[in-house]
Design a protein around this motif. Structure first.
Motif, PDB file in Angstrom:
ATOM      1  N   ALA A  30       0.533  -1.072   0.186  1.00 33.35           N
ATOM      2  CA  ALA A  30       0.080   0.112   0.062  1.00 33.35           C
ATOM      3  C   ALA A  30       0.748   1.158  -0.438  1.00 33.35           C
ATOM      4  CB  ALA A  30      -1.541   0.029   1.022  1.00 33.35           C
ATOM      5  N   LEU A  31       1.703   0.948   0.196  1.00 35.87           N
ATOM      6  CA  LEU A  31       2.919   2.837   0.220  1.00 35.87           C
ATOM      7  C   LEU A  31       3.522   3.009  -0.355  1.00 35.87           C
ATOM      8  CD1 LEU A  31       4.594   4.465   2.103  1.00 35.87           C
ATOM      9  CD2 LEU A  31       6.025   3.420   2.994  1.00 35.87           C
ATOM     10  N   GLY A  32       3.611   1.611  -0.588  1.00 38.10           N
ATOM     11  CA  GLY A  32       4.847   1.795  -2.530  1.00 38.10           C
ATOM     12  C   GLY A  32       3.380   2.290  -3.637  1.00 38.10           C
ATOM     13  N   PHE A  33       1.835   1.394  -3.823  1.00 41.30           N
ATOM     14  CA  PHE A  33       1.531   2.418  -4.542  1.00 41.30           C
ATOM     15  C   PHE A  33       0.956   3.909  -4.324  1.00 41.30           C
ATOM     16  CE2 PHE A  33      -3.056   4.052  -5.567  1.00 41.30           C
ATOM     17  CZ  PHE A  33      -3.589   4.351  -6.893  1.00 41.30           C
ATOM     18  N   VAL A  34       0.549   3.918  -2.563  1.00 38.40           N
ATOM     19  CA  VAL A  34       0.865   5.927  -2.299  1.00 38.40           C
ATOM     20  C   VAL A  34       1.491   6.311  -3.021  1.00 38.40           C
ATOM     21  CG1 VAL A  34       0.175   6.992  -0.570  1.00 38.40           C
ATOM     22  CG2 VAL A  34      -1.074   4.856  -0.776  1.00 38.40           C
ATOM     23  N   THR A  35       2.328   5.974  -2.766  1.00 40.96           N
ATOM     24  CA  THR A  35       3.789   6.710  -3.144  1.00 40.96           C
ATOM     25  C   THR A  35       3.746   6.805  -4.693  1.00 40.96           C
ATOM     26  OG1 THR A  35       4.889   5.827  -0.840  1.00 40.96           O
ATOM     27  CG2 THR A  35       6.536   7.333  -3.534  1.00 40.96           C
ATOM     28  N   LYS A  75       0.678   5.539   8.681  1.00 39.72           N
ATOM     29  CA  LYS A  75       1.589   4.395   9.942  1.00 39.72           C
ATOM     30  C   LYS A  75       2.815   4.234   9.562  1.00 39.72           C
ATOM     31  CE  LYS A  75      -1.139   1.039  11.054  1.00 39.72           C
ATOM     32  NZ  LYS A  75      -1.838  -0.032  10.884  1.00 39.72           N
ATOM     33  N   LEU A  76       2.988   2.993   7.640  1.00 36.26           N
ATOM     34  CA  LEU A  76       4.763   2.427   7.918  1.00 36.26           C
ATOM     35  C   LEU A  76       5.337   4.639   7.656  1.00 36.26           C
ATOM     36  CD1 LEU A  76       3.405   0.327   7.345  1.00 36.26           C
ATOM     37  CD2 LEU A  76       5.141  -0.155   5.577  1.00 36.26           C
ATOM     38  N   GLU A  77       4.305   5.542   7.700  1.00 36.02           N
ATOM     39  CA  GLU A  77       5.681   6.354   6.761  1.00 36.02           C
ATOM     40  C   GLU A  77       6.325   6.646   8.031  1.00 36.02           C
ATOM     41  OE1 GLU A  77       4.644   8.199   2.629  1.00 36.02           O
ATOM     42  OE2 GLU A  77       3.308   9.117   4.384  1.00 36.02           O
ATOM     43  N   GLU A  78       5.497   7.087   9.374  1.00 39.86           N
ATOM     44  CA  GLU A  78       5.281   8.364  10.352  1.00 39.86           C
ATOM     45  C   GLU A  78       6.416   6.700  11.598  1.00 39.86           C
ATOM     46  OE1 GLU A  78       1.615   8.255  12.084  1.00 39.86           O
ATOM     47  OE2 GLU A  78       0.915   9.569  11.605  1.00 39.86           O
ATOM     48  N   TRP A  79       6.787   5.460  11.138  1.00 43.12           N
ATOM     49  CA  TRP A  79       7.568   4.268  12.147  1.00 43.12           C
ATOM     50  C   TRP A  79       8.915   5.255  11.118  1.00 43.12           C
ATOM     51  CZ3 TRP A  79       9.513   0.650   9.762  1.00 43.12           C
ATOM     52  CH2 TRP A  79      11.216   0.004  10.409  1.00 43.12           C
ATOM     53  N   SER A  89      16.676   4.590  12.434  1.00 37.53           N
ATOM     54  CA  SER A  89      17.529   4.853  12.081  1.00 37.53           C
ATOM     55  C   SER A  89      17.632   3.716  10.916  1.00 37.53           C
ATOM     56  CB  SER A  89      19.239   4.694  12.637  1.00 37.53           C
ATOM     57  OG  SER A  89      18.649   3.675  13.266  1.00 37.53           O
ATOM     58  N   ALA A  90      18.931   3.640   9.774  1.00 41.31           N
ATOM     59  CA  ALA A  90      19.494   2.474   8.853  1.00 41.31           C
ATOM     60  C   ALA A  90      19.948   1.444   9.377  1.00 41.31           C
ATOM     61  CB  ALA A  90      20.335   2.931   8.342  1.00 41.31           C
ATOM     62  N   ASN A  91      20.004   1.381  10.558  1.00 41.52           N
ATOM     63  CA  ASN A  91      20.167   0.755  11.452  1.00 41.52           C
ATOM     64  C   ASN A  91      19.218  -0.476  12.096  1.00 41.52           C
ATOM     65  OD1 ASN A  91      23.201   0.007  11.221  1.00 41.52           O
ATOM     66  ND2 ASN A  91      23.777   1.558  12.728  1.00 41.52           N
ATOM     67  N   SER A  92      18.305   0.020  13.105  1.00 39.26           N
ATOM     68  CA  SER A  92      16.631   0.301  13.488  1.00 39.26           C
ATOM     69  C   SER A  92      16.008   0.157  12.215  1.00 39.26           C
ATOM     70  CB  SER A  92      16.550   1.313  14.430  1.00 39.26           C
ATOM     71  OG  SER A  92      15.614   2.375  12.690  1.00 39.26           O
ATOM     72  N   LEU A  93      16.030   0.382  10.975  1.00 39.93           N
ATOM     73  CA  LEU A  93      15.693   0.065   9.953  1.00 39.93           C
ATOM     74  C   LEU A  93      15.297  -1.627   9.658  1.00 39.93           C
ATOM     75  CD1 LEU A  93      12.808   1.321   7.918  1.00 39.93           C
ATOM     76  CD2 LEU A  93      15.012   1.594   6.431  1.00 39.93           C
ATOM     77  N   VAL A  94      17.024  -1.940   9.603  1.00 41.49           N
ATOM     78  CA  VAL A  94      16.517  -3.197   9.050  1.00 41.49           C
ATOM     79  C   VAL A  94      17.187  -4.175  10.284  1.00 41.49           C
ATOM     80  CG1 VAL A  94      18.177  -2.830   6.745  1.00 41.49           C
ATOM     81  CG2 VAL A  94      19.438  -3.188   9.381  1.00 41.49           C
ATOM     82  N   ASP A  95      17.091  -4.290  11.379  1.00 40.46           N
ATOM     83  CA  ASP A  95      17.205  -4.726  12.677  1.00 40.46           C
ATOM     84  C   ASP A  95      15.554  -5.150  13.045  1.00 40.46           C
ATOM     85  OD1 ASP A  95      18.464  -6.986  14.474  1.00 40.46           O
ATOM     86  OD2 ASP A  95      18.612  -4.598  15.893  1.00 40.46           O
ATOM     87  N   PHE A  96      14.493  -4.647  12.706  1.00 39.61           N
ATOM     88  CA  PHE A  96      13.363  -4.542  12.830  1.00 39.61           C
ATOM     89  C   PHE A  96      13.089  -6.194  13.894  1.00 39.61           C
ATOM     90  CE2 PHE A  96      12.385  -6.700   8.402  1.00 39.61           C
ATOM     91  CZ  PHE A  96      12.252  -7.974   8.422  1.00 39.61           C
ATOM     92  N   LYS A  97      13.759  -7.217  13.280  1.00 40.89           N
ATOM     93  CA  LYS A  97      13.113  -8.889  13.504  1.00 40.89           C
ATOM     94  C   LYS A  97      13.292  -8.693  15.016  1.00 40.89           C
ATOM     95  CE  LYS A  97      13.800 -11.595   9.483  1.00 40.89           C
ATOM     96  NZ  LYS A  97      14.172 -12.872   8.990  1.00 40.89           N
ATOM     97  N   PHE A 154      11.673   1.364  -1.010  1.00 42.06           N
ATOM     98  CA  PHE A 154      12.594   2.538  -1.426  1.00 42.06           C
ATOM     99  C   PHE A 154      12.137   3.750  -0.560  1.00 42.06           C
ATOM    100  CE2 PHE A 154      12.757   6.583  -3.373  1.00 42.06           C
ATOM    101  CZ  PHE A 154      14.483   6.460  -4.296  1.00 42.06           C
ATOM    102  N   ARG A 155      10.581   3.732  -0.475  1.00 40.51           N
ATOM    103  CA  ARG A 155      10.056   4.707   0.480  1.00 40.51           C
ATOM    104  C   ARG A 155      10.434   4.614   2.384  1.00 40.51           C
ATOM    105  NH1 ARG A 155       8.743  10.706   1.324  1.00 40.51           N
ATOM    106  NH2 ARG A 155       7.084  10.879   1.823  1.00 40.51           N
ATOM    107  N   LEU A 156      10.790   3.794   2.976  1.00 39.54           N
ATOM    108  CA  LEU A 156      11.065   3.582   3.927  1.00 39.54           C
ATOM    109  C   LEU A 156      12.357   4.064   4.711  1.00 39.54           C
ATOM    110  CD1 LEU A 156       9.979   0.069   4.851  1.00 39.54           C
ATOM    111  CD2 LEU A 156       8.573   1.920   5.498  1.00 39.54           C
ATOM    112  N   LEU A 157      13.275   3.299   3.286  1.00 39.46           N
ATOM    113  CA  LEU A 157      14.840   3.535   3.339  1.00 39.46           C
ATOM    114  C   LEU A 157      14.999   5.373   3.272  1.00 39.46           C
ATOM    115  CD1 LEU A 157      16.190   2.001   0.848  1.00 39.46           C
ATOM    116  CD2 LEU A 157      16.407   1.350   3.742  1.00 39.46           C
ATOM    117  N   GLU A 158      13.975   5.955   2.199  1.00 37.60           N
ATOM    118  CA  GLU A 158      13.974   7.129   2.189  1.00 37.60           C
ATOM    119  C   GLU A 158      13.866   8.416   2.862  1.00 37.60           C
ATOM    120  OE1 GLU A 158      12.692  10.317  -1.327  1.00 37.60           O
ATOM    121  OE2 GLU A 158      11.139   9.298  -0.321  1.00 37.60           O
ATOM    122  N   LEU A 159      12.655   7.948   3.641  1.00 40.97           N
ATOM    123  CA  LEU A 159      12.374   8.586   5.517  1.00 40.97           C
ATOM    124  C   LEU A 159      12.913   7.910   6.189  1.00 40.97           C
ATOM    125  CD1 LEU A 159       8.454   7.432   5.042  1.00 40.97           C
ATOM    126  CD2 LEU A 159       9.471  10.127   4.383  1.00 40.97           C
ATOM    127  N   ALA A 160      13.709   6.984   6.176  1.00 38.40           N
ATOM    128  CA  ALA A 160      14.972   7.087   7.426  1.00 38.40           C
ATOM    129  C   ALA A 160      15.937   7.584   6.964  1.00 38.40           C
ATOM    130  CB  ALA A 160      14.584   5.289   7.799  1.00 38.40           C
TER     131      ALA A 160
END
Length: 294
Positions: free
Chosen positions: A114-119, A158-162, A167-175, A209-215
């Motif tokens: 959904a985030l990708g389409f909205v973007t 919701k995903l944009e606000e998150w 940070s770059a590290n916390s983004l990939v460390d979601f698990k 891509f949008r997640l990376l951009e916002l972070a």
């Protein structure tokens, strides 16, 4: 689809072979040997080497899924105002692509899609003459696909606000962390890893891509790590992001050309109006002069 059933018609004799037998969808018919049914999707299978009975598996070719034409027609019915061709051409291409994604067996809605389409949509419709029309088109588009436009917007937000808080590290460390968005990403990772109920798409790539951009995660290695954590193919993501960037570049050029055209037309209208006023002033002066002379 009709439930799978098994119907025994052992009483049918050889004399019935010439009759037309109507078969409903997805049934197993148990028939005597040598009896042939006029049904192209029937596959005869013998129950056992010693049995004289044959099981015929018949599968229906009908489907309740809407066609691309029906989806496009639903969109046009929901939003009846004309859309400028610079926007409409891309919208029509997108709705065809998304229809094919939407009705794949493996498709399952998720917020990153959904985030990708909205973007993509917001980038496409940026600069549209009226904001209310832009939202009305969005609503008609998503509802034509039998989905919820409000859910798309809410999940994207919701995903944009998150992502803005990451940070770059916390983004990939979601698990390793708990949270609503983290759980969404974990679910995507599990489904993508098992190849069940997951269908990769370009909108998914744009969502990443949008997640990376916002972070503000600008290092190329971060995308590698995020793709690995989500169990998606990095090469596919790179390819689709290139397509997305090319689309944005073409849209910018097209909108610039449109703006230049609109500005030229406005200038011509203003020049014609000025010329008309000048002619009217001259005519008025001549009229006053002639009246005074007489």
């Amino acid at each position: 689809m009709a439930a799978l059933t098994s119907v025994s018609i052992a009483a049918v004799t050889q004399s019935a072979a010439g009759r037309k037998i109507s078969l409903s969808s997805a049934r197993n018919y148990v028939l005597p040997n040598n009896l042939r049914l006029p049904y192209s999707s029937c596959i005869p299978r013998r129950r056992s080497p010693s049995s004289r009975m044959v099981v015929v598996h018949c599968m229906s070719t009908t489907t309740d899924l809407p066609t691309v034409h029906e989806t496009k027609l639903n969109f046009l019915k929901a939003y009846k105002r004309p859309i400028p061709s610079i926007y409409n051409t891309v919208l029509q291409e997108l709705i065809v692509q998304q229809h094919l994604m939407r009705y794949k067996r493996s498709y399952r809605y998720d917020p990153l899609f959904a985030l990708g389409f909205v973007t993509v949509y917001d980038q496409l419709m940026d600069g549209y003459p009226r904001n209310e029309d832009r939202e009305a088109i969005f609503k008609a588009y998503i509802e034509a696909l039998n989905e919820d436009p409000a859910q798309y917007r809410a999940d994207a937000q919701k995903l944009e606000e998150w992502a803005r808080s990451q940070s770059a590290n916390s983004l990939v460390d979601f698990k390793s962390r708990e949270g609503e968005v983290e759980d969404i990403l974990k679910d995507i990772s599990e489904r993508a890893g098992s190849k069940e109920s997951f269908s990769y798409s370009r909108f998914f790539a744009v969502g990443l891509f949008r997640l990376l951009e916002l972070a503000n995660a600008t290092e190329p290695t971060i995308l590698d790590k995020l793709c690995a954590a989500l169990n998606v193919n990095k090469k596919s993501v790179d390819r689709d992001l290139d397509v997305y960037r090319n689309l944005l570049s073409k849209l910018v050029q097209a909108k610039e050309l449109l703006k230049e055209y609109v500005d030229r037309e406005k200038k011509k209208i203003e020049e014609r109006a000025t010329s008309q006023k000048a002619n009217e002033a001259i005519t008025k002066c001549l009229g006053e002069y002639q009246s005074a002379a007489w």
